[in-house]
Design an enzyme around this catalytic site. Sequence first.
Site, PDB file in Angstrom:
ATOM      1  N   TYR A 178     -14.072   8.141   3.090  1.00  0.00           N
ATOM      2  CA  TYR A 178     -12.453   8.701   2.710  1.00  0.00           C
ATOM      3  C   TYR A 178     -12.809   9.792   1.458  1.00  0.00           C
ATOM      4  O   TYR A 178     -13.542  10.645   1.449  1.00  0.00           O
ATOM      5  CB  TYR A 178     -11.804   7.551   1.894  1.00  0.00           C
ATOM      6  CG  TYR A 178     -11.502   6.876   2.880  1.00  0.00           C
ATOM      7  CD1 TYR A 178     -11.753   6.581   3.720  1.00  0.00           C
ATOM      8  CD2 TYR A 178     -10.194   5.800   2.555  1.00  0.00           C
ATOM      9  CE1 TYR A 178     -11.398   5.149   5.077  1.00  0.00           C
ATOM     10  CE2 TYR A 178      -9.029   5.104   3.643  1.00  0.00           C
ATOM     11  CZ  TYR A 178     -10.120   4.557   4.310  1.00  0.00           C
ATOM     12  OH  TYR A 178      -9.911   3.647   5.328  1.00  0.00           O
ATOM     13  N   ALA A 353     -16.539 -10.187   4.322  1.00  0.00           N
ATOM     14  CA  ALA A 353     -15.239 -10.552   4.679  1.00  0.00           C
ATOM     15  C   ALA A 353     -15.317 -10.738   6.217  1.00  0.00           C
ATOM     16  O   ALA A 353     -14.718 -11.454   6.734  1.00  0.00           O
ATOM     17  CB  ALA A 353     -15.570  -8.000   5.550  1.00  0.00           C
TER      18      ALA A 353
END
Length: 405
Positions: A178, A353
């Site tokens: 990112y 997760a």
Amino acid sequence: MTQTTPPAKDVPDVLAPAKLGPVTLRNRVIKAATYEGLSRKSLVTDELIEFHVRHAAGGVGMTTVAYCAVAPEGRTSARQLQWTPEALPGLRKLTDAVHAEGAAVAAQIGHAGPVANPKSNRLPALAPNRHFHATTTSFTRAASRDDLRRIVQAHGHAGTMAIEAGFDAVEIHLGHNYLASSFLSPRLNHRKDEYGGSLANRARLSRDIARAVRDAVGDRIAITAKFNMDDGVPGGFWLDESIQVAQWLEQDGSVDALELTAGSSLLNPMYLFKGEAPLREFAAAMPQPIRLGVKLVGKRLLHSYPYQDAYLLKDARQIRAAVRMPLILLGGITDKKVMDQAMSEGFEFVAMARALLREPDLINRMRADADVKSLCIHCNKCMTAIYGGTHCVLTGPLIRQAERA
């Protein structure tokens, strides 16, 4: 004189309360940020609230909303949450619902940079330099100094809005290439100005962002950062440099903990997840001509890596040895044995997760029986479910799909 062996350091109980910055969590297990695919027009939906309530009710200490863009061009999709006044009522409803289940809640804040989708956003994706992004079949635009100053300020603004919305923490996205992570990468960052070249220059944006958030929120909420240990590609950001940047972030006092991650959403996304790459499912989820491209050359980008529990631990140990600040171990956290190992090696928190997508109540079950094993088989097909509501494909969509924007 007879020498005695000093007593071993007490190993914390992963299921007991713990402090993260100014916040006390009911345990040391964090639901890691996984893009839910359940926002609509950059706003919260009931389905998104249900997603996080489910994990809160399942026993985690904190759940993380993923991800909340600080600027409109920083979204990976125009559906994605964005920090606007219109989003605040829904975010407050979400945090209230999570708190009602006894868990804390964090907002992952960031700017997707070259990972953003310019066609969906109808805005150019920003990067250190102009380059072609195959997934969106478009060129990024080199971020100007004014762009970077605006984005740094936007992170601080997101922090103050997170407080207003009732969040207990923010997680700054410094990973996966990112925007901030792409500036750290010597493979992606070829700038000749004060944001390129030396590691100190490439780390400038990450440090400025973290400082802006700290200046904005003070000690009112916790600040963590999702931080790449390495990009998983030749010529990318690597462990030797990440150790130094982690030390700088610690010296800056801008974050309360680092969540250690790896991989590049641009260049090697499977490096983080390990296990099989679900090529057929990815192709089916993509529009043409990207679908054809995945079928033809997907194996060159979506590599398969052998899975093992705690697969990021080997590299994370080197960060642990270099800093004193709290660290959050991510990657292959599946059962209490692995969690206890992380605690014994000096990690203060663990993040989960996929195992929680498979079993949202896993922590409650683990508290009742320490020998409980996760049912997640690490097939990674949940990765392809983000386009219609993230879920474990083996159990089916437990939540209704949000409307498409």
